[in-house]
Design an enzyme around this catalytic site. Sequence first.
Site, PDB file in Angstrom:
ATOM      1  N   ARG A 147      20.510  -3.801  89.692  1.00 51.01           N
ATOM      2  CA  ARG A 147      20.749  -5.220  89.424  1.00 51.01           C
ATOM      3  C   ARG A 147      19.708  -5.657  88.422  1.00 51.01           C
ATOM      4  O   ARG A 147      18.506  -5.581  88.660  1.00 51.01           O
ATOM      5  CB  ARG A 147      20.706  -6.054  90.707  1.00 51.01           C
ATOM      6  CG  ARG A 147      19.487  -5.890  91.592  1.00 51.01           C
ATOM      7  CD  ARG A 147      19.552  -6.881  92.756  1.00 51.01           C
ATOM      8  NE  ARG A 147      18.566  -6.605  93.783  1.00 51.01           N
ATOM      9  CZ  ARG A 147      17.313  -7.067  93.774  1.00 51.01           C
ATOM     10  NH1 ARG A 147      16.897  -7.817  92.782  1.00 51.01           N
ATOM     11  NH2 ARG A 147      16.480  -6.768  94.753  1.00 51.01           N
TER      12      ARG A 147
ATOM     13  N   HIS B  95      17.394 -10.959  92.895  1.00 50.98           N
ATOM     14  CA  HIS B  95      18.190 -10.687  94.089  1.00 50.98           C
ATOM     15  C   HIS B  95      19.158 -11.824  94.367  1.00 50.98           C
ATOM     16  O   HIS B  95      20.308 -11.613  94.737  1.00 50.98           O
ATOM     17  CB  HIS B  95      17.276 -10.477  95.298  1.00 50.98           C
ATOM     18  CG  HIS B  95      18.022 -10.320  96.588  1.00 50.98           C
ATOM     19  ND1 HIS B  95      18.269 -11.376  97.434  1.00 50.98           N
ATOM     20  CD2 HIS B  95      18.590  -9.236  97.161  1.00 50.98           C
ATOM     21  CE1 HIS B  95      18.949 -10.939  98.475  1.00 50.98           C
ATOM     22  NE2 HIS B  95      19.156  -9.655  98.338  1.00 50.98           N
TER      23      HIS B  95
ATOM     24  N   TYR C 247       7.892  -7.962  91.568  1.00 50.54           N
ATOM     25  CA  TYR C 247       7.920  -6.613  92.136  1.00 50.54           C
ATOM     26  C   TYR C 247       8.515  -5.574  91.183  1.00 50.54           C
ATOM     27  O   TYR C 247       8.640  -4.410  91.538  1.00 50.54           O
ATOM     28  CB  TYR C 247       8.701  -6.601  93.464  1.00 50.54           C
ATOM     29  CG  TYR C 247      10.074  -7.255  93.395  1.00 50.54           C
ATOM     30  CD1 TYR C 247      11.198  -6.526  93.040  1.00 50.54           C
ATOM     31  CD2 TYR C 247      10.239  -8.604  93.706  1.00 50.54           C
ATOM     32  CE1 TYR C 247      12.445  -7.115  92.981  1.00 50.54           C
ATOM     33  CE2 TYR C 247      11.480  -9.209  93.658  1.00 50.54           C
ATOM     34  CZ  TYR C 247      12.584  -8.458  93.290  1.00 50.54           C
ATOM     35  OH  TYR C 247      13.830  -9.060  93.234  1.00 50.54           O
TER      36      TYR C 247
END
Length: 378
Positions: free
Chosen positions: A278, A282, A292
């Site tokens: 992706r 998220h 992250y």
Amino acid sequence: MSNISKTNDQILDFDYQLKAQDDAFPTLKVLDNDGKIVDEKALERADLSDDDLINIFHNMLLNRQLDIRSTKLARQGRFGFFAPTAGQEASQMASAYAFHDEDWLFPGYRDIPEIVAKGWPIWKAILWSRGHVVGNEYTTDDGKEVNSWFPQIIIGAQYVEAAGVALGLKKRNKKAVSYAYTGDGGTSQGDFYEGMNFAAAYHANEVFFVQNNGFAISTPRKLQTAAPHLAAKGWAVGVPSLVVDGQDAIAVYLAAKEARAWAVSGKGPVLIETLTDRFEAHSTAGDDPLRYRTKEDIADWWKKDPLIRMRKYITDKGLWDEDKENDYIAQIDARIDEDIKKADNIDKQKISDYLKNTLEVPGYAMKEQIEKFESEGK
């Protein structure tokens, strides 16, 4: 005696066992990053006509435009919950293309595009994201039933639900399957194992997808499990399992097609792990992937964009060009514009409506609340 000793040595060689696990799941690939076929036999086995190739690419473009437009709406406060899908177009749409209208889809919350591909109107998808009850009506604009469960918010729960329907299809001798999607994070949930184990034990008509996009929200896949391949978890319950290049639409379609044929024949479920990514957050609910991930990591994945790969292939075949793409995107945008207007014009729900939709038979206290709010016009 020497052969037995060698086998026993291997059984007790734990380093060998780890290597054997890693080697057991080669990645199915048909189309490389440059849109070139790397396996002509696999292409022939996929048996995709020119129309099929265009239809799959149309669906992938629809997926990307839904992502772009939905993200904009979310930023404007005009959308509810939204999980971006950019990067997973081949994994989602090429796999969905292998299934039939009579098959039952069990999506996760990132799998809205697969339901739309089955005929679910975009305006109902928008209402679903806003929590409107009409968004849970799974019918087309002309009233035809869409065989899909609601997008599951509980991680991995769709695997259990899909297994039950798969067994029902088998017991009714239906030539149909259920097919369920989850992400790599879903494989860390108990429902993931329980659903597969149930379906495997009863040889139910089921195809399970794990879209390994690298992160369960912010947790990288390497911190979720020591298993070198998530497909290995299918072997734990006796399910044929494979790993596919999730950026390769033709390979994903081939895997899904073959898995459906196996499952519908009564031989039991199949697990497919698609290696994808992706590219974005998220969800639009405050997630920042740069907390992250690195810009370099994301940029490397954009180079593997499934749209680029498929576009090059069908362009080289003389089936596609820039004008055709621009025209089709304009059609999609016009369709989305109309569906946004339709969603915006649906009557807003009242508090009393929410209460009425909570329980089939409301209790005494809830009846009092419904009467109170109705009397106030709420």
